[in-house]
Design an enzyme around this catalytic site. Structure first.
Site, PDB file in Angstrom:
ATOM      1  N   CYS A 107       0.849  -1.227   0.009  1.00 10.12           N
ATOM      2  CA  CYS A 107       0.147   0.032   0.240  1.00 10.12           C
ATOM      3  C   CYS A 107       0.806   1.203  -0.044  1.00 10.12           C
ATOM      4  O   CYS A 107       0.376   2.318  -0.708  1.00 10.12           O
ATOM      5  CB  CYS A 107      -0.876  -0.023   1.345  1.00 10.12           C
ATOM      6  SG  CYS A 107      -1.971  -1.225   1.479  1.00 10.12           S
TER       7      CYS A 107
ATOM      8  N   ASP B 211     -20.919  12.242 -14.605  1.00 11.37           N
ATOM      9  CA  ASP B 211     -22.409  12.020 -14.350  1.00 11.37           C
ATOM     10  C   ASP B 211     -22.351  11.304 -12.943  1.00 11.37           C
ATOM     11  O   ASP B 211     -23.440  10.804 -12.412  1.00 11.37           O
ATOM     12  CB  ASP B 211     -22.986  11.457 -15.197  1.00 11.37           C
ATOM     13  CG  ASP B 211     -22.460  10.257 -15.809  1.00 11.37           C
ATOM     14  OD1 ASP B 211     -21.106   9.719 -14.914  1.00 11.37           O
ATOM     15  OD2 ASP B 211     -22.846   9.494 -16.588  1.00 11.37           O
TER      16      ASP B 211
END
Ligand code: BEZ
Length: 224
Positions: free
Chosen positions: A46, A139
């Site tokens: 990570c 959107d």
């Protein structure tokens, strides 16, 4: 079933992050967005991923993509971890990462968004968050979803490449072929009739002849 499918609207969740409390739709605004999840703070893969994401932040910004990470630890942990990520990148530890990290200590969002990896568990036997990549359009609908297990780090150059494809194909009637890179020729979408394609793509269309005689492999230079 929890999770998000292509075309689903992003949930308008509220969350604490390293940049303060956010409401997701307000955070996205009219931009594209990428949400990438992480198994845990202070873990090696990570750290390398977030370091690379920070380095590539100007490239995402150029493409009008807002970045946001998620990991199952607190804001305090995220802020401590951010120093390590900056140091890994050779940057000043105290500087602010160019994107917020969501605190999902109770795994509520990870469950809601279908992000848990059943094969990777913490010391209490709880499943960790997998490495999800969600790309949302302006959107707020999901345009791309990639799910990696906790043990496989992502390639953020590939994520930038798919953003380029998503943005191109959102506005032009083309699709990008295998291993496409920006600037390469693209394919005319199969449903577009030949006469319309000729008008839409004045740079020309090259159709590859195939044994089937079907004229579906239609290339055109990448439109502007
Ligand atoms: C890591 O980020 O290094 C990692 C996290 C969970 C499982 C395996 C690797």
């Amino acid at each position: 079933m929890p999770g998000l499918l292509l075309g689903d609207e992003a949930p308008n969740f509220e969350a604490d992050t390293t940049h303060g409390r956010i409401r997701f739709h307000d955070f996205l605004g009219d931009s594209w967005g990428i949400l990438f999840s992480h198994p845990r703070d202070f873990t090696p893969v990570c750290t390398t991923e977030l370091g690379q994401a920070a380095k590539l932040a100007p490239e995402f910004s150029k493409r009008n993509v807002k970045m946001i990470a998620l990991s199952i630890d607190s804001v305090e942990d995220h802020l401590g971890w951010s120093k390590d990520i900056n140091a890994y990148n050779g940057d000043q530890p105290e500087q602010t990462l160019p994107f917020p990290i969501i605190a999902d200590a109770k795994r509520e969002l990870a469950v809601k968004l279908g992000m848990l990896d059943p094969d990777e568990r913490d010391k209490d036997g709880m499943p960790l968050t997998a490495r999800v990549v969600f790309v949302f359009g302006p959107d707020k609908k999901l345009k791309l979803s990639i799910l990696y297990p906790a043990t496989t780090g992502r390639n953020f150059d590939e994520i930038l490449r798919v953003v380029d494809s998503l943005q191109l194909t959102a506005y032009k009637k083309v699709a990008t072929p295998v291993n496409w890179k920006p600037g390469d020729s693209v394919m005319v979408i199969p449903t577009l009739p030949e006469d319309e394609a000729k008008k839409l793509f004045p740079k020309g269309i090259f159709t590859k002849e195939l044994p089937s005689g079907k004229k579906y492999l239609r290339y055109t230079p990448q439109p502007e």
